[in-house]
Design a protein around this motif. Sequence first.
Motif, PDB file in Angstrom:
ATOM      1  N   ALA A 116       0.823  -1.210   0.000  1.00 48.47           N
ATOM      2  CA  ALA A 116       0.000   0.000   0.000  1.00 48.47           C
ATOM      3  C   ALA A 116       0.856   1.258   0.000  1.00 48.47           C
ATOM      4  O   ALA A 116       0.523   2.248  -0.669  1.00 48.47           O
ATOM      5  N   ARG A 117       1.960   1.249   0.729  1.00 47.73           N
ATOM      6  CA  ARG A 117       2.816   2.446   0.806  1.00 47.73           C
ATOM      7  C   ARG A 117       3.424   2.779  -0.552  1.00 47.73           C
ATOM      8  O   ARG A 117       3.404   3.930  -0.990  1.00 47.73           O
ATOM      9  N   VAL A 118       3.928   1.775  -1.246  1.00 48.50           N
ATOM     10  CA  VAL A 118       4.541   1.998  -2.556  1.00 48.50           C
ATOM     11  C   VAL A 118       3.486   2.421  -3.567  1.00 48.50           C
ATOM     12  O   VAL A 118       3.701   3.345  -4.365  1.00 48.50           O
ATOM     13  N   TYR A 119       2.337   1.766  -3.523  1.00 55.87           N
ATOM     14  CA  TYR A 119       1.277   2.077  -4.493  1.00 55.87           C
ATOM     15  C   TYR A 119       0.796   3.513  -4.324  1.00 55.87           C
ATOM     16  O   TYR A 119       0.604   4.240  -5.300  1.00 55.87           O
ATOM     17  N   MET A 120       0.586   3.945  -3.093  1.00 57.49           N
ATOM     18  CA  MET A 120       0.100   5.297  -2.869  1.00 57.49           C
ATOM     19  C   MET A 120       1.144   6.350  -3.255  1.00 57.49           C
ATOM     20  O   MET A 120       0.805   7.414  -3.781  1.00 57.49           O
ATOM     21  N   LEU A 121       2.419   6.040  -3.015  1.00 55.22           N
ATOM     22  CA  LEU A 121       3.474   6.976  -3.393  1.00 55.22           C
ATOM     23  C   LEU A 121       3.575   7.145  -4.904  1.00 55.22           C
ATOM     24  O   LEU A 121       3.950   8.219  -5.388  1.00 55.22           O
ATOM     25  N   THR A 122       3.265   6.096  -5.649  1.00 56.05           N
ATOM     26  CA  THR A 122       3.366   6.156  -7.107  1.00 56.05           C
ATOM     27  C   THR A 122       2.065   6.599  -7.773  1.00 56.05           C
ATOM     28  O   THR A 122       1.974   6.582  -9.001  1.00 56.05           O
ATOM     29  N   HIS A 123       1.065   6.972  -6.994  1.00 58.17           N
ATOM     30  CA  HIS A 123      -0.206   7.465  -7.534  1.00 58.17           C
ATOM     31  C   HIS A 123      -0.568   8.759  -6.806  1.00 58.17           C
ATOM     32  O   HIS A 123      -1.556   8.837  -6.068  1.00 58.17           O
ATOM     33  N   GLU A 124       0.246   9.766  -7.015  1.00 55.70           N
ATOM     34  CA  GLU A 124       0.103  11.024  -6.301  1.00 55.70           C
ATOM     35  C   GLU A 124      -1.160  11.779  -6.728  1.00 55.70           C
ATOM     36  O   GLU A 124      -1.417  11.957  -7.914  1.00 55.70           O
ATOM     37  N   LYS A 125      -1.949  12.204  -5.736  1.00 57.25           N
ATOM     38  CA  LYS A 125      -3.161  13.007  -5.937  1.00 57.25           C
ATOM     39  C   LYS A 125      -4.101  12.383  -6.970  1.00 57.25           C
ATOM     40  O   LYS A 125      -4.702  13.069  -7.777  1.00 57.25           O
ATOM     41  N   GLU A 126      -4.245  11.062  -6.908  1.00 56.03           N
ATOM     42  CA  GLU A 126      -5.040  10.355  -7.916  1.00 56.03           C
ATOM     43  C   GLU A 126      -6.429   9.960  -7.431  1.00 56.03           C
ATOM     44  O   GLU A 126      -7.335   9.782  -8.239  1.00 56.03           O
ATOM     45  N   PHE A 127      -6.625   9.847  -6.101  1.00 51.92           N
ATOM     46  CA  PHE A 127      -7.892   9.323  -5.593  1.00 51.92           C
ATOM     47  C   PHE A 127      -8.661  10.386  -4.818  1.00 51.92           C
ATOM     48  O   PHE A 127      -8.086  11.158  -4.051  1.00 51.92           O
ATOM     49  N   ASP A 128      -9.977  10.398  -5.029  1.00 48.69           N
ATOM     50  CA  ASP A 128     -10.840  11.357  -4.347  1.00 48.69           C
ATOM     51  C   ASP A 128     -11.115  10.942  -2.907  1.00 48.69           C
ATOM     52  O   ASP A 128     -11.371  11.799  -2.052  1.00 48.69           O
ATOM     53  N   ALA A 129     -11.116   9.658  -2.643  1.00 46.51           N
ATOM     54  CA  ALA A 129     -11.339   9.138  -1.287  1.00 46.51           C
ATOM     55  C   ALA A 129     -10.384   7.989  -1.042  1.00 46.51           C
ATOM     56  O   ALA A 129     -10.295   7.064  -1.865  1.00 46.51           O
TER      57      ALA A 129
END
Length: 595
Positions: A189-202
Motif C-alpha cells: 500500500a505504501r509503494v502504491y500510494m506513493l506512485t499514484h500522487e493526488k489520484e484518488f478522491d477518497a
Amino acid sequence: MEEESAQHMRSKGSKLNSNKKDKSSSSSEYSILKEGRAEILLRGNDVFYNKAQIVNRDLSIAVVKAFLSKREEEFINGRNKKRSGAQSQAQPEEKEKVESSCGSAPSDSMDSKTQDIKSDAILPVKPLRVLEALAASGLRALRYAREIDGVGSVIALDNDEVAVESCKRNIKLNGSVAAAKVQPVHADARVYMLTHEKEFDAVDVDPYGSPSVFLDSAVQTVADGGLLMCTATDMAVLCGNNGEVCYSKYGAYPLRGKYCHEMALRILLASIESHANRYKRYIIPVLSVSIDFYVRVFVRIYTSPKAVKASASKLSYLYQCVGCDAFHLQPVGRIVYRDDNARYLPGTGPVILPECKHCGKRFNMGGAIWSEPIHDADWIALILKEMNASRKSYPAFDKVHGVVTAISEELLDAPLYLSLHSLCSTLKCTSPSASLFRYAVVNAGYNISSSHASPLGLKTNAPMDVVWDIMRCWVKTHPVKAQTPDHAGTKILSQEPVLQANFSKVNAALSKARTKGIPRFVPNPEEYWGPKPRAGRQLSSKHMHSHGLTGPSPNGASHVEAGAAPQEVSAEEKVADAELEPESKRQKVDSCEAS
C-alpha cells in the motif's frame, strides 16, 4: 454472464457448507456472509474479517455519501462563480463593441467565451475514485461500489496474496456491478500510494493496529479537496499506557487522563497534519469518532503553502495536574493580524504555574495534540439526514446513528472533557446528577455538553475555577469526611467559592436527543464485541466464541460448543499463545483499563 458466475459461486458456497465431512476437510469449506448489499465468501481465519467493524463500514458509507453531496455542491458553486466571472468580463467588452461598431456582430472571442460557459454548464461531476489501501476480503470496497451510486471505481489493495485471491472470488460473487467498479491489486500500500500522487478522491486506510507507517504516503495520494479516512486500533498506545511507543509512532506524548479517547483522536489528527505539512498540504477534520476499541477520523486534504503556515496555531501541548482533573492547553503557535496581514508567531506562555493553583500538585506535560474542532457541524447534519433517509441500508443503523447523534450535540470549541465521577472522587464526595451539574454550569454563563467518547464525559468551556466552585457549593450541602492535609481534595475544599452555584433547572442544559428519546450510547449487540485475531493465526478455543463459531474449527482447532463448559487450556498452549500475541493481550487489557 457475470450474474451466472455469481450464482455459481453462491451455489458452490452453499454446497460446501451442506456437504460437511470430517475435521480434516473442514478447512476447505466456505460460508457466505452478507453485509449491506455485498456478499463475501469466508473460510476460517485465512482472511481477516471483523464483525465489530460493521459500525465502521456503515459510518464510512454515510460519510462518503455526504462527501459526494458536498463535492457536487462545491462543483456547482465553483461553476456558477466561473460563469458569473466570465459574464461580468464579457459585458464591458460587448458594450465597447456596440459603441464602436454601431451594432455590428460580436467578435469571435465573444463566441468562444459564450461557448465555454455553455459547455461548462452541462459538464457533470466526475465519478468518485476510491482507494481501499488494506482491502483484506474486499468487503468494504464491494459495499462502496454497490451502495454508493456516485462511486466510479474502487481499487481494492492488499499485500497478501491470499487476501487478493479472496477479493477476486468475492467480486465474482457480487456480479457485474462489482466487476465493473472494483479492481483488486496485489501491492504494498505504501509503494502504491506513493506512485499514484493526488489520484484518488477518497482514500480508506484501515489497518490491523497502527496506521502510522501509511500516513506519509496516504496524504500524498489524496486528490486536492479529497477525503482521507483513517482508523487506529492501537488504543493502549494512544491512551497513554505506552507513551514512548506513541511518541515514536505519532510524534506526540499521551497522558492517562479520563479524556484519553478524545486525546487519541487529537493525537491522530495532529500526526496526519504533520505528514501533510511536509508536502505543503493541510487537513480539515469533518468527523472524528471514538467507538468501542478504535478511533476513526475523516479529514479533507488541501494544498496551500500559505495555509500550512497556520498549522502550528492548531496544535497545543497539554498540562495535566496529577492531583486533580485540572488540565490546560499551551498553543504551539499563534497568528497576529496587522492591517489584514497575518504574522505567524510562537505561542506565548507559560499558561500555568509550576504547581496547580487548585490542589498544589505538579503537572505532567503531553502532546502536541490537535486543539482545533474535530468535527464539522454541517457535515454532521448532512450525515444524519442521509442516514435517516436510507436507514434500512445500514445494518448497524442504531449504533451508528446514536454515535453521530451524540457528536451532533458536542461543543466544537471545547477540547477534551471532564469526568463528573472523577471530580467527586478527588473530593471524596457523593456525586450530583449530571443534569444538576449541567444546570449549574449553564446558570454560571457557560456552555456544556456530553461527549460521544464517554457516557460520563462532560465538555465545557467553563474554566476549572468555575468547575471547582460549583463542586465546593455542592459539598457545602453534602458534607464529606475530613482527609489528610496533603490530599488534593482537602486543599481544593479549603478555599471558599467565589461563584455561588445555582442548581435550578435550565432547559438549555438538557440534551435534545435525550428529551426526544433518541438513544446516543447504544450497547454492543452481542458478547465478545471487540478485536479479533490477526488473519492466518490458528484459532484456539478461547477465540471460538469471539468468532461466533461452534463445532469443528475451520483450521483444525476445536471449538467450544454453545452452552458447554469451556475447555481447559494446557500450560504449553498458554505459553504458545503468550509468545504469539503478547502485544495484543496487553493491548486488550490496557484498553479496558483506559476505558
